[in-house]
Scaffold this active site. Structure first.
Site, PDB file in Angstrom:
ATOM      1  N   GLN A 238      -5.049  -7.474   5.553  1.00  0.00           N
ATOM      2  CA  GLN A 238      -4.573  -6.099   5.437  1.00  0.00           C
ATOM      3  C   GLN A 238      -5.004  -5.431   4.148  1.00  0.00           C
ATOM      4  OE1 GLN A 238      -0.337  -7.613   5.210  1.00  0.00           O
ATOM      5  NE2 GLN A 238      -0.142  -5.816   3.873  1.00  0.00           N
ATOM      6  N   CYS A 244       1.401  -4.432   7.004  1.00  0.00           N
ATOM      7  CA  CYS A 244       1.721  -5.717   7.618  1.00  0.00           C
ATOM      8  C   CYS A 244       2.408  -5.555   8.967  1.00  0.00           C
ATOM      9  CB  CYS A 244       2.599  -6.533   6.676  1.00  0.00           C
ATOM     10  SG  CYS A 244       4.094  -5.670   6.142  1.00  0.00           S
ATOM     11  N   HIS A 380       8.197  -7.933   4.857  1.00  0.00           N
ATOM     12  CA  HIS A 380       6.845  -8.295   5.308  1.00  0.00           C
ATOM     13  C   HIS A 380       6.874  -8.611   6.795  1.00  0.00           C
ATOM     14  CE1 HIS A 380       2.759  -9.532   4.988  1.00  0.00           C
ATOM     15  NE2 HIS A 380       2.971 -10.841   5.033  1.00  0.00           N
TER      16      HIS A 380
END
Length: 433
Positions: A238, A244, A380
Site C-alpha cells: 500500500q 489498508c 489497520h
C-alpha cells in the site's frame, strides 16, 4: 527538606564552573571550539586516503585551560559527495554523504600567541556507537533520500534509536515465538508509521449494519491455508497511503470470487481509494462501507486496468471494465472458533487489527502484551487467509499489505483464541452469488 537540599546539591554540581585548571564540557556553539574542531578535521582529511574531503557534522568533548586551551574532542565527519580536496571552496558549500561517516578522537591545542594558533597534537579513528553502526548498516540496505542532509539524518538516527528501544521492549515481553528487529520501517516513528501504513486515528465510525453470518459447526480441520488453493493473490504494498482498508476488502473479494467462480483475479484498490465516496481514500476507510460502495458502483476493475498509485486521485471507473461484482456482505462472529469455522468453509476474512506491535515484526507467532496493541483501537485492515497450530500455540495466518519483504514474506502469524490486538472485533466478508 533533605530531598530538596539533595536536589539543590545536584543542580549546583551540574552548573558549577570548573575549578582553575579543571576540565569542563565543551560548548559546541562556541566559535573557538568549532574552529578547533574544523582545524582537526582539515588536518585529518589531508592525511586520509579518501578522495573527497571530510566535513564536520558534529563534535563533543572537553576543554581545559593549560598553556592556552586544550580541546579533547570526538568529532563526527562525513565525506563530501560534491567537493574534492583540490577545490578551493568553503566546506560549508559541500554536500556530504552521511553513509560515509567516520569518528575521530583528536586533541587540539589553541595558543593564540603562536602561528598557527591551533595544533593537532594527536588523533585516531574510533568506532561509531553500536546504534549508529546499526543505522549505517540499515542505510546500506535501504535507499533513503536524506543521506546528504545532516539535520534530517540526525533526526532519523534519533528515530532509529527510539525504535531499537521499542524492539527491545517487544522482544523482552513477547509471549509467543515472534522475533522483532530492524526492517525497512526502522527509521520511521511509530506515529508516522501508523499514519502512513495504517490509520493513526483508527477506523472511522460507520452506520452500516451487515447481516450476521449463521453459526457453524466447529468440527473443522486442524489447519487451513487458502494460499495453497489458489484463492489468494501475491502480497501487495500500500506504500505511504492509509488504504489498508481497501486492500483488506479486495483481498476478501478476490478470495470469494476465486472460490465461487474458479478464477483468481487481482482487483483494484485504487478504484476504492478514488471512487468510494463514503470512505476517505488514503485517510482511512471501512470494508463494511466499501462492500456497499462496490455494489453501488457496479463492481471492481482489475489491478491491471485500474492500477495502484498510493495517492488519492480522481475517479475514472469504467463500468464496462468491471471484472468482479458482489451481491452482498455480512458480519462474522467475534468468537474465534466461529471465525475459524467460517474461514475453513467459505474463505479468507477481512478484519481490523491494532498494528502497533507489527512495525518491527520479523517472523514467528506473535503474542505481544496487550499494552502494546490495545484491542479497543483498531487501526489497520488486513486479511486472514488461514490458521494452524505450532506445538501448543494456535495461530492465524494474516496477509498484510506492506510488501513481501516485511514479516514472513508479507505475512503475519499471530496467536489465535485470545482476541489479540482486537483481531476478532471486526471480521466481515463480501458474498458472491
Amino acid at each position: 527538606m533533605f530531598v530538596a537540599l539533595s536536589i539543590l546539591c545536584v543542580v549546583a554540581s551540574v552548573f558549577a564552573p570548573a575549578p582553575p585548571g579543571g576540565v569542563k564540557e565543551v560548548d559546541p556553539t562556541d566559535p573557538n571550539a568549532q574552529a578547533a574542531a574544523d582545524f582537526a578535521v582539515a588536518e585529518i582529511s589531508a592525511q586520509s586516503k579518501a578522495v573527497n574531503p571530510y566535513v564536520r557534522t558534529s563534535f563533543e568533548g572537553t576543554q581545559q585551560v593549560v598553556s592556552g586551551l586544550k580541546y579533547d574532542l570526538t568529532i563526527k565527519v562525513a565525506e563530501s559527495s560534491t567537493c574534492s580536496k583540490t577545490d578551493e571552496l568553503s566546506l560549508d558549500l559541500c554536500t556530504v554523504d552521511m553513509t560515509t561517516i567516520h569518528y575521530f578522537h583528536a586533541i587540539v591545542f589553541w595558543q593564540s600567541w603562536k602561528s598557527p594558533a591551533y595544533t593537532l597534537s594527536e588523533f585516531n579513528e574510533v568506532p561509531p556507537s553500536d546504534e549508529e553502526a546499526k543505522f549505517q548498516s540499515f542505510l546500506s540496505g535501504n535507499t533513503r533520500t536524506y543521506t546528504n542532509d545532516v539535520k534530517q539524518y540526525e533526526m532519523k538516527l534519533m528515530t532509529f534509536q527510539d525504535n531499537l528501544k521499542s524492539i527491545q521492549q517487544l522482544q523482552a515481553n513477547e509471549q509467543g515465538t515472534a522475533q522483532y528487529g530492524i526492517n525497512e520501517f526502522s527509521d520511521i516513528s511509530a506515529q508516522e508509521f501508523l499514519s502512513t501504513r495504517a490509520m493513526a486515528n483508527g477506523f472511522p465510525e460507520s452506520d452500516v449494519e451487515l447481516p450476521m453470518a449463521p453459526k457453524l459447526s466447529t468440527n473443522i480441520p486442524t489447519s487451513v491455508d487458502w494460499r495453497e488453493k489458489n484463492v489468494v493473490t501475491p502480497v501487495k504494498n500500500q506504500g505511504s497511503c492509509g488504504s489498508c482498508w481497501a486492500f483488506s476488502t479486495t483481498g476478501n473479494i478476490e478470495g470469494q470470487w476465486a472460490i465461487h467462480k474458479g478464477k483468481l483475479v487481482s482487483l483494484s484498490e485504487q478504484e476504492l481509494v478514488d471512487c468510494d465516496k463514503v470512505d476517505h481514500g488514503c485517510q482511512g476507510g471501512l470494508p463494511s462501507n466499501a462492500y456497499k460502495q462496490i455494489m453501488a458502483l457496479g463492481g471492481l476493475e482489475t489491478e491491471a486496468e485500474y492500477g495502484y498509485k498510493a495517492a488519492d486521485g480522481k475517479c475514472h471507473f469504467e463500468k464496462s471494465e468491471v471484472a468482479v461484482n458482489i451481491n452482498g456482505s455480512l458480519t462474522i462472529s467475534t468468537d474465534e472458533d466461529q471465525m475459524a469455522a467460517w474461514l475453513a468453509s467459505y474463505g479468507p476474512i477481512s478484519i481490523g487489527i491494532n498494528a502497533a506491535a507489527m512495525q518491527h515484526y520479523l517472523g514467528g507467532i506473535a503474542d505481544p502484551w496487550t499494552i502494546f496493541c490495545l484491542p479497543s483501537h483498531l487501526d489497520h485492515g488486513v486479511l486472514i487467509v488461514g490458521y494452524g497450530q505450532d506445538g501448543s500455540k494456535p495461530f492465524w495466518i494474516i496477509k498484510n499489505s506492506w510488501g513481501a519483504s516485511w514479516g514472513e514474506k508479507g505475512y503475519y502469524r499471530i496467536i489465535r483464541g485470545k482476541g489479540k490486538c482486537g483481531l476478532n472485533r471486526m471480521p466481515t466478508s463480501a458474498t458472491v452469488a
